[in-house]
Design a protein around this motif. Structure first.
Motif, PDB file in Angstrom:
ATOM      1  N   LEU A 249       0.826  -1.209   0.000  1.00 42.60           N
ATOM      2  CA  LEU A 249       0.000   0.000   0.000  1.00 42.60           C
ATOM      3  C   LEU A 249       0.861   1.260   0.000  1.00 42.60           C
ATOM      4  O   LEU A 249       0.632   2.190  -0.783  1.00 42.60           O
ATOM      5  N   ALA A 250       1.860   1.294   0.891  1.00 42.43           N
ATOM      6  CA  ALA A 250       2.728   2.465   0.978  1.00 42.43           C
ATOM      7  C   ALA A 250       3.520   2.657  -0.308  1.00 42.43           C
ATOM      8  O   ALA A 250       3.713   3.790  -0.775  1.00 42.43           O
ATOM      9  N   ASP A 251       3.964   1.556  -0.893  1.00 39.43           N
ATOM     10  CA  ASP A 251       4.736   1.596  -2.143  1.00 39.43           C
ATOM     11  C   ASP A 251       3.897   2.169  -3.283  1.00 39.43           C
ATOM     12  O   ASP A 251       4.335   3.075  -4.003  1.00 39.43           O
ATOM     13  N   SER A 252       2.684   1.681  -3.442  1.00 40.13           N
ATOM     14  CA  SER A 252       1.817   2.156  -4.516  1.00 40.13           C
ATOM     15  C   SER A 252       1.457   3.622  -4.315  1.00 40.13           C
ATOM     16  O   SER A 252       1.475   4.419  -5.259  1.00 40.13           O
ATOM     17  N   TYR A 253       1.133   3.990  -3.082  1.00 41.80           N
ATOM     18  CA  TYR A 253       0.753   5.379  -2.782  1.00 41.80           C
ATOM     19  C   TYR A 253       1.903   6.337  -3.085  1.00 41.80           C
ATOM     20  O   TYR A 253       1.717   7.374  -3.737  1.00 41.80           O
ATOM     21  N   ASP A 254       3.102   5.995  -2.619  1.00 43.04           N
ATOM     22  CA  ASP A 254       4.228   6.914  -2.838  1.00 43.04           C
ATOM     23  C   ASP A 254       4.596   7.004  -4.310  1.00 43.04           C
ATOM     24  O   ASP A 254       4.964   8.078  -4.798  1.00 43.04           O
ATOM     25  N   ALA A 255       4.486   5.891  -5.040  1.00 41.72           N
ATOM     26  CA  ALA A 255       4.773   5.925  -6.469  1.00 41.72           C
ATOM     27  C   ALA A 255       3.832   6.883  -7.193  1.00 41.72           C
ATOM     28  O   ALA A 255       4.239   7.641  -8.081  1.00 41.72           O
ATOM     29  N   MET A 256       2.565   6.874  -6.798  1.00 42.04           N
ATOM     30  CA  MET A 256       1.590   7.733  -7.467  1.00 42.04           C
ATOM     31  C   MET A 256       1.730   9.200  -7.075  1.00 42.04           C
ATOM     32  O   MET A 256       1.457  10.092  -7.882  1.00 42.04           O
ATOM     33  N   THR A 257       2.182   9.468  -5.840  1.00 40.73           N
ATOM     34  CA  THR A 257       2.273  10.850  -5.381  1.00 40.73           C
ATOM     35  C   THR A 257       3.662  11.445  -5.579  1.00 40.73           C
ATOM     36  O   THR A 257       3.943  12.544  -5.095  1.00 40.73           O
ATOM     37  N   SER A 258       4.526  10.732  -6.292  1.00 38.23           N
ATOM     38  CA  SER A 258       5.866  11.233  -6.610  1.00 38.23           C
ATOM     39  C   SER A 258       5.940  11.643  -8.071  1.00 38.23           C
ATOM     40  O   SER A 258       5.363  10.983  -8.942  1.00 38.23           O
ATOM     41  N   HIS A 259       6.656  12.721  -8.332  1.00 41.54           N
ATOM     42  CA  HIS A 259       6.844  13.189  -9.709  1.00 41.54           C
ATOM     43  C   HIS A 259       7.826  12.263 -10.410  1.00 41.54           C
ATOM     44  O   HIS A 259       8.891  11.968  -9.887  1.00 41.54           O
ATOM     45  N   ARG A 260       7.449  11.791 -11.604  1.00 41.26           N
ATOM     46  CA  ARG A 260       8.311  10.890 -12.376  1.00 41.26           C
ATOM     47  C   ARG A 260       8.560  11.470 -13.754  1.00 41.26           C
ATOM     48  O   ARG A 260       7.816  12.337 -14.216  1.00 41.26           O
ATOM     49  N   VAL A 261       9.582  10.949 -14.427  1.00 43.65           N
ATOM     50  CA  VAL A 261       9.910  11.481 -15.751  1.00 43.65           C
ATOM     51  C   VAL A 261       8.795  11.226 -16.755  1.00 43.65           C
ATOM     52  O   VAL A 261       8.646  11.959 -17.730  1.00 43.65           O
ATOM     53  N   TYR A 262       7.972  10.184 -16.516  1.00 42.94           N
ATOM     54  CA  TYR A 262       6.951   9.832 -17.495  1.00 42.94           C
ATOM     55  C   TYR A 262       5.544  10.301 -17.109  1.00 42.94           C
ATOM     56  O   TYR A 262       4.606  10.101 -17.868  1.00 42.94           O
ATOM     57  N   ARG A 263       5.399  10.939 -15.925  1.00 38.20           N
ATOM     58  CA  ARG A 263       4.082  11.483 -15.557  1.00 38.20           C
ATOM     59  C   ARG A 263       4.222  12.380 -14.333  1.00 38.20           C
ATOM     60  O   ARG A 263       5.112  12.178 -13.495  1.00 38.20           O
ATOM     61  N   PRO A 264       3.342  13.383 -14.202  1.00 37.00           N
ATOM     62  CA  PRO A 264       3.362  14.231 -13.011  1.00 37.00           C
ATOM     63  C   PRO A 264       2.792  13.494 -11.805  1.00 37.00           C
ATOM     64  O   PRO A 264       2.142  12.458 -11.937  1.00 37.00           O
ATOM     65  N   ALA A 265       3.053  14.039 -10.637  1.00 37.82           N
ATOM     66  CA  ALA A 265       2.571  13.420  -9.402  1.00 37.82           C
ATOM     67  C   ALA A 265       1.071  13.614  -9.231  1.00 37.82           C
ATOM     68  O   ALA A 265       0.512  14.630  -9.625  1.00 37.82           O
ATOM     69  N   MET A 266       0.443  12.607  -8.644  1.00 36.67           N
ATOM     70  CA  MET A 266      -0.934  12.760  -8.200  1.00 36.67           C
ATOM     71  C   MET A 266      -0.928  13.431  -6.825  1.00 36.67           C
ATOM     72  O   MET A 266       0.055  13.344  -6.079  1.00 36.67           O
ATOM     73  N   LEU A 267      -2.028  14.062  -6.472  1.00 39.28           N
ATOM     74  CA  LEU A 267      -2.220  14.537  -5.115  1.00 39.28           C
ATOM     75  C   LEU A 267      -2.812  13.399  -4.284  1.00 39.28           C
ATOM     76  O   LEU A 267      -3.364  12.436  -4.833  1.00 39.28           O
ATOM     77  N   PRO A 268      -2.678  13.483  -2.948  1.00 40.56           N
ATOM     78  CA  PRO A 268      -3.095  12.353  -2.096  1.00 40.56           C
ATOM     79  C   PRO A 268      -4.517  11.858  -2.325  1.00 40.56           C
ATOM     80  O   PRO A 268      -4.750  10.649  -2.372  1.00 40.56           O
ATOM     81  N   HIS A 269      -5.478  12.759  -2.476  1.00 38.73           N
ATOM     82  CA  HIS A 269      -6.859  12.300  -2.627  1.00 38.73           C
ATOM     83  C   HIS A 269      -7.052  11.521  -3.922  1.00 38.73           C
ATOM     84  O   HIS A 269      -7.857  10.597  -3.993  1.00 38.73           O
ATOM     85  N   GLN A 270      -6.274  11.871  -4.963  1.00 39.14           N
ATOM     86  CA  GLN A 270      -6.361  11.137  -6.225  1.00 39.14           C
ATOM     87  C   GLN A 270      -5.773   9.735  -6.075  1.00 39.14           C
ATOM     88  O   GLN A 270      -6.333   8.749  -6.573  1.00 39.14           O
ATOM     89  N   ALA A 271      -4.630   9.648  -5.380  1.00 37.12           N
ATOM     90  CA  ALA A 271      -3.985   8.349  -5.186  1.00 37.12           C
ATOM     91  C   ALA A 271      -4.866   7.417  -4.357  1.00 37.12           C
ATOM     92  O   ALA A 271      -4.958   6.216  -4.644  1.00 37.12           O
ATOM     93  N   ILE A 272      -5.514   7.957  -3.332  1.00 38.00           N
ATOM     94  CA  ILE A 272      -6.405   7.139  -2.501  1.00 38.00           C
ATOM     95  C   ILE A 272      -7.560   6.595  -3.343  1.00 38.00           C
ATOM     96  O   ILE A 272      -7.963   5.434  -3.209  1.00 38.00           O
ATOM     97  N   GLU A 273      -8.093   7.426  -4.228  1.00 38.81           N
ATOM     98  CA  GLU A 273      -9.179   6.977  -5.099  1.00 38.81           C
ATOM     99  C   GLU A 273      -8.737   5.812  -5.967  1.00 38.81           C
ATOM    100  O   GLU A 273      -9.478   4.829  -6.145  1.00 38.81           O
ATOM    101  N   VAL A 274      -7.529   5.888  -6.497  1.00 33.45           N
ATOM    102  CA  VAL A 274      -7.016   4.801  -7.340  1.00 33.45           C
ATOM    103  C   VAL A 274      -6.828   3.535  -6.510  1.00 33.45           C
ATOM    104  O   VAL A 274      -7.197   2.434  -6.933  1.00 33.45           O
ATOM    105  N   LEU A 275      -6.251   3.681  -5.312  1.00 31.43           N
ATOM    106  CA  LEU A 275      -6.058   2.514  -4.454  1.00 31.43           C
ATOM    107  C   LEU A 275      -7.395   1.832  -4.154  1.00 31.43           C
ATOM    108  O   LEU A 275      -7.482   0.602  -4.120  1.00 31.43           O
ATOM    109  N   TYR A 276      -8.435   2.629  -3.957  1.00 36.66           N
ATOM    110  CA  TYR A 276      -9.735   2.057  -3.596  1.00 36.66           C
ATOM    111  C   TYR A 276     -10.366   1.259  -4.736  1.00 36.66           C
ATOM    112  O   TYR A 276     -11.259   0.432  -4.492  1.00 36.66           O
TER     113      TYR A 276
END
Length: 369
Positions: A249-276
């Motif tokens: 869970l922590a791994d997936s959340y941090d990956a989504m809320t971190s800025h990467r070369v291939y996509r911008p970071a999600m904000l926390p509420h967006q990442a939680i929605e995806v996890l759900y």
């Protein structure tokens, strides 16, 4: 101070929180006025957000999950050990001294996290420019510890969970950088190579003195999923250790809320929605619910839009109601700035909700990254 996406920075804005390198060196000090060249440099460093000075949001406190010295020391140790592994053509099992270095570090991290009156998961290291793997490893460790504390684990259990989270991606030190940093979609061959990091990590850790075997299994199992759709073994349900499920869970959340070369970071509420979307199939529902309750889904300093049409900045988080923060109203429904901003507690004003946020252009991504 206010949290601003780097893509929305303007010349003349002043930095409100120091920006560090992965070695703890201050790259840009607080108070520095931004120029066009500095903004370009921040974009090049893959920093998604920074805090800027703003008189209207004066007094808004940004919680730190780790003391500055703890974070700097941890990142330096992760960097040193992971670089050493990356440069090794042959790994000699049992002689890496990982247990000695990381167990002492874990005690300092746990001390910082457990000393907080109300442990919450806030976005970490947005103001740190470093190698993604190093920062990600530390973030996942801290997030997993918050979850472990909330779940009632003993100190010894937290040390084991923390080590497993900190070292969950250590196998990536043996994956070619061209694959790790590739901005385009991986080929089938590259994806298979990337997947190998889980088993490689297990093999690196399982015979290491002072590294618990359960920590090695966190590396092995953090990409396994409840319904058997994960890798490397496709195991299901309770066959996946609970520590590895927290790390996942922590791994997936941090990956989504971190800025990467291939996509911008999600904000926390967006990442939680995806996890759900994976509740009960990819992730344990009760663990996911606890995770949701410990995440500050609207970070302090974030600009938000309210159902009243007003514009506000998140001022303070309620630990028991993180989705209903205190906000500072800066603009009215007609878009006019207020001469005298005021605060509204959404935990008491239940008829008002947050309808939009200013920050992320990230598109929903697959839970498997």
């Amino acid at each position: 101070m206010r949290l601003v996406p780097v893509r929305k920075l303007q010349e003349g804005m002043r930095i409100a929180k120091k920006i560090y390198s992965d070695e703890g060196i201050v790259l840009l000090a607080d108070g520095v006025e931004l120029t066009s060249s500095l903004i370009r440099r921040l974009i090049e460093l893959d920093i998604g957000y920074i805090y800027v000075e703003d008189g209207l949001t004066e007094g808004i406190h940004i919680p730190e999950m780790l003391h500055e010295e703890t974070r700097r020391s941890a990142l330096q140790s992760i960097r040193k050990n992971f670089q050493s592994l990356s440069e090794s053509s042959k790994i000699t099992k049992g002689y890496l001294h990982l247990g000695k270095d990381f167990t002492k570090m874990m005690e300092a991290i746990l001390c910082d996290v457990s000393s907080q009156e109300e442990s919450m998961i806030f976005l970490m290291d947005m103001n740190t420019a470093d190698h993604y793997l190093y920062k990600h490893s530390l973030n996942v460790c801290v997030y997993a510890l918050v979850l472990g504390i909330a779940n009632g684990y003993t100190e010894q259990q937290l040390i084991v969970l923390g080590l497993g989270a900190l070292l969950h991606d250590i196998g990536k030190t043996q994956i070619p950088q061209r694959v790790l940093a590739k901005p385009q979609k991986l080929t089938d061959e590259e994806y298979k190579l990337m997947q190998a990091h889980a088993e490689i990590g297990y093999k690196i850790l399982k015979d290491e003195p002072n590294i618990p075997l359960l920590a090695a299994h966190c590396a092995y199992q953090h990409h396994e999923r409840l319904n058997g759709s994960g890798y490397p073994r496709g195991i299901k349900g309770n066959d996946i250790h609970e520590y590895a499920q927290w790390v996942a869970l922590a791994d997936s959340y941090d990956a989504m809320t971190s800025h990467r070369v291939y996509r911008p970071a999600m904000l926390p509420h967006q990442a939680i929605e995806v996890l759900y979307t994976g509740s009960g199939t990819l992730y344990d529902q009760k663990k996911l619910e606890l995770f949701r309750d410990k995440v500050a889904i609207y970070p302090p300093g974030l600009t938000v839009k309210l159902s009243t049409g007003e514009t506000a900045v998140v001022s303070r988080i309620h630990p028991n109601m993180p989705h209903r923060p205190v906000v500072r109203i800066l603009g009215d429904a007609e878009g006019q700035s207020l001469h005298v901003p005021y605060e509204m507690d959404l935990a008491k004003k239940l008829s008002v909700i947050i309808t939009d946020v200013d920050g992320s252009d990230a598109e929903p991504i697959s839970l498997e990254h």
